[in-house]
Design a protein around this motif. Structure first.
Motif, PDB file in Angstrom:
ATOM      1  N   GLY A 103       0.730  -1.266   0.088  1.00 49.44           N
ATOM      2  CA  GLY A 103      -0.019   0.087  -0.056  1.00 49.44           C
ATOM      3  C   GLY A 103       0.920   1.174  -0.068  1.00 49.44           C
ATOM      4  N   VAL A 104       0.319   2.273  -0.630  1.00 53.89           N
ATOM      5  CA  VAL A 104       1.146   3.646  -0.893  1.00 53.89           C
ATOM      6  C   VAL A 104       0.073   4.684  -0.243  1.00 53.89           C
ATOM      7  CG1 VAL A 104       2.498   5.251  -1.983  1.00 53.89           C
ATOM      8  CG2 VAL A 104       2.506   2.995  -2.683  1.00 53.89           C
ATOM      9  N   LEU A 105       0.324   5.347   0.810  1.00 54.17           N
ATOM     10  CA  LEU A 105      -0.035   6.587   1.310  1.00 54.17           C
ATOM     11  C   LEU A 105       0.380   7.580   0.707  1.00 54.17           C
ATOM     12  CD1 LEU A 105      -0.055   6.157   4.989  1.00 54.17           C
ATOM     13  CD2 LEU A 105      -2.389   6.368   3.836  1.00 54.17           C
ATOM     14  N   MET A 165      -9.246  14.981  -0.003  1.00 53.08           N
ATOM     15  CA  MET A 165      -7.900  15.439   0.825  1.00 53.08           C
ATOM     16  C   MET A 165      -7.039  14.377   0.470  1.00 53.08           C
ATOM     17  SD  MET A 165      -9.842  16.322   4.378  1.00 53.08           S
ATOM     18  CE  MET A 165     -11.050  17.642   4.684  1.00 53.08           C
ATOM     19  N   THR A 166      -6.002  14.471   1.448  1.00 51.64           N
ATOM     20  CA  THR A 166      -4.638  13.408   1.135  1.00 51.64           C
ATOM     21  C   THR A 166      -4.362  13.339   2.714  1.00 51.64           C
ATOM     22  OG1 THR A 166      -2.991  14.840   0.997  1.00 51.64           O
ATOM     23  CG2 THR A 166      -3.794  14.397  -0.837  1.00 51.64           C
ATOM     24  N   PRO A 167      -3.952  12.172   3.134  1.00 51.51           N
ATOM     25  CA  PRO A 167      -3.306  11.107   2.216  1.00 51.51           C
ATOM     26  C   PRO A 167      -4.593  10.365   1.410  1.00 51.51           C
ATOM     27  CG  PRO A 167      -2.445  10.839   4.339  1.00 51.51           C
ATOM     28  CD  PRO A 167      -3.456  11.823   4.495  1.00 51.51           C
ATOM     29  N   GLN A 168      -4.203   9.687   0.343  1.00 53.50           N
ATOM     30  CA  GLN A 168      -4.859   8.786  -0.145  1.00 53.50           C
ATOM     31  C   GLN A 168      -4.128   7.591  -0.276  1.00 53.50           C
ATOM     32  OE1 GLN A 168      -6.231  10.564  -3.935  1.00 53.50           O
ATOM     33  NE2 GLN A 168      -7.063  12.351  -3.184  1.00 53.50           N
ATOM     34  N   LEU A 169      -4.784   6.449  -0.423  1.00 51.21           N
ATOM     35  CA  LEU A 169      -4.101   4.793   0.112  1.00 51.21           C
ATOM     36  C   LEU A 169      -4.626   4.156  -1.084  1.00 51.21           C
ATOM     37  CD1 LEU A 169      -2.504   3.049   1.590  1.00 51.21           C
ATOM     38  CD2 LEU A 169      -4.297   2.756   3.097  1.00 51.21           C
ATOM     39  N   PHE A 170      -3.637   3.594  -1.982  1.00 55.07           N
ATOM     40  CA  PHE A 170      -4.044   2.788  -2.779  1.00 55.07           C
ATOM     41  C   PHE A 170      -2.726   1.552  -2.906  1.00 55.07           C
ATOM     42  CE2 PHE A 170      -5.531   6.947  -4.307  1.00 55.07           C
ATOM     43  CZ  PHE A 170      -6.872   6.406  -4.166  1.00 55.07           C
ATOM     44  N   PRO A 171      -3.175   0.463  -3.632  1.00 59.55           N
ATOM     45  CA  PRO A 171      -2.043  -0.604  -3.675  1.00 59.55           C
ATOM     46  C   PRO A 171      -1.246  -0.086  -4.786  1.00 59.55           C
ATOM     47  CG  PRO A 171      -4.229  -1.417  -3.854  1.00 59.55           C
ATOM     48  CD  PRO A 171      -4.502   0.204  -4.005  1.00 59.55           C
ATOM     49  N   LEU A 172       0.034  -0.262  -4.648  1.00 58.04           N
ATOM     50  CA  LEU A 172       1.159   0.313  -5.515  1.00 58.04           C
ATOM     51  C   LEU A 172       1.128  -0.011  -6.737  1.00 58.04           C
ATOM     52  CD1 LEU A 172       4.868   0.695  -4.642  1.00 58.04           C
ATOM     53  CD2 LEU A 172       4.119  -0.063  -6.704  1.00 58.04           C
ATOM     54  N   GLY A 173       0.795  -1.380  -7.300  1.00 60.96           N
ATOM     55  CA  GLY A 173       0.909  -1.677  -8.537  1.00 60.96           C
ATOM     56  C   GLY A 173      -0.328  -1.184  -9.469  1.00 60.96           C
TER      57      GLY A 173
END
Length: 233
Positions: A103-105, A165-173
């Motif tokens: 995961g990437v914030l 807003m941020t952060p936004q969190l998504f799977p890197l790939g």
């Protein structure tokens, strides 16, 4: 191998709307650069593997800001547009050892007042959701759409509208795939939406504003002080 969590800070902008000679991420707030506060917000996340700061290629101020005191912090040059910089940051994370399923914030350098409790709530709410999610706040005020002459054209309904807003969190790939499309986007959620994803909206503190205009400094200073008072002893 267990999935890990990484941070990525978009800090390559010039802050043109502030009309200041120094990029806004280096303006001082409560004695520290704006970027330092935003970095702290991610470094305080438990078990975060590392944070990549994406800076402008010609950034002459980054080293003076002393932002590499934590060995979990690295930096890389960004690009001309936001999605170019985020793509560069994700590639740098992969070179660092981040996996496709991690995961990437993704956080804005100019959002220094995000409460730690909001980031924790985002992580817990999104968990392993392949569509990811983001902090946001329901729109509170009546909205007006302007015409070319600066007069009210209509009053759209605010029902169901949220301010991202941020952060936004998504799977890197998946985020890399979304940003590989040749489409201009204003945030990572919009890129994911282009893949058909429906990111989860997680209610965040309205004080998590983006430093955009000079008068914002006053509100951000108050928000940071409020966060300090809320923090556990």
């Amino acid at each position: 191998m267990a999935k890990r969590l990484w941070g990525l800070i978009a800090a390559a902008g010039s802050g043109q709307r502030l009309r200041a000679g120094t990029p806004k991420q280096y303006h001082h707030l409560a004695g520290r650069p704006i970027l330092a506060w935003s970095l702290d917000a991610l470094c305080q996340v438990p078990d975060i593997a590392g944070v990549m700061i994406v800076r402008a290629a010609d950034d002459a101020l980054f080293d003076r800001a002393s932002l590499r005191r934590d060995d979990r912090v690295r930096d890389c040059p960004g690009g001309a547009e936001r999605q170019d910089s985020i793509r560069a940051g994700l590639a740098a994370l992969r070179d660092w050892g981040a996996a496709e399923g991690d995961g990437v914030l993704v956080h804005d350098a100019a959002r220094p007042a995000v409460p730690a409790t909001d980031i924790t709530r985002l992580i817990e709410a999104v968990a392993d959701d392949p569509d990811g999610g983001l902090l946001a706040a329901p729109v509170r005020d009546t909205l007006k759409r302007a015409d070319a002459a600066g007069r009210v054209a209509d009053t759209p309904s605010r029902e169901g509208l949220w301010q991202a807003m941020t952060p936004q969190l998504f799977p890197l790939g998946r985020l890399q795939t979304a940003l590989a499309r040749d489409t201009r986007v204003t945030d990572e959620s919009q890129a994911m939406e282009g893949l058909g994803a429906r990111p989860r909206l997680v209610a965040g503190d309205p004080g998590n504003i983006k430093y955009t205009y000079p008068e914002d400094i006053h509100w951000l200073a108050n928000a940071i002080e409020r966060n300090r008072r809320r923090a556990p002893e």
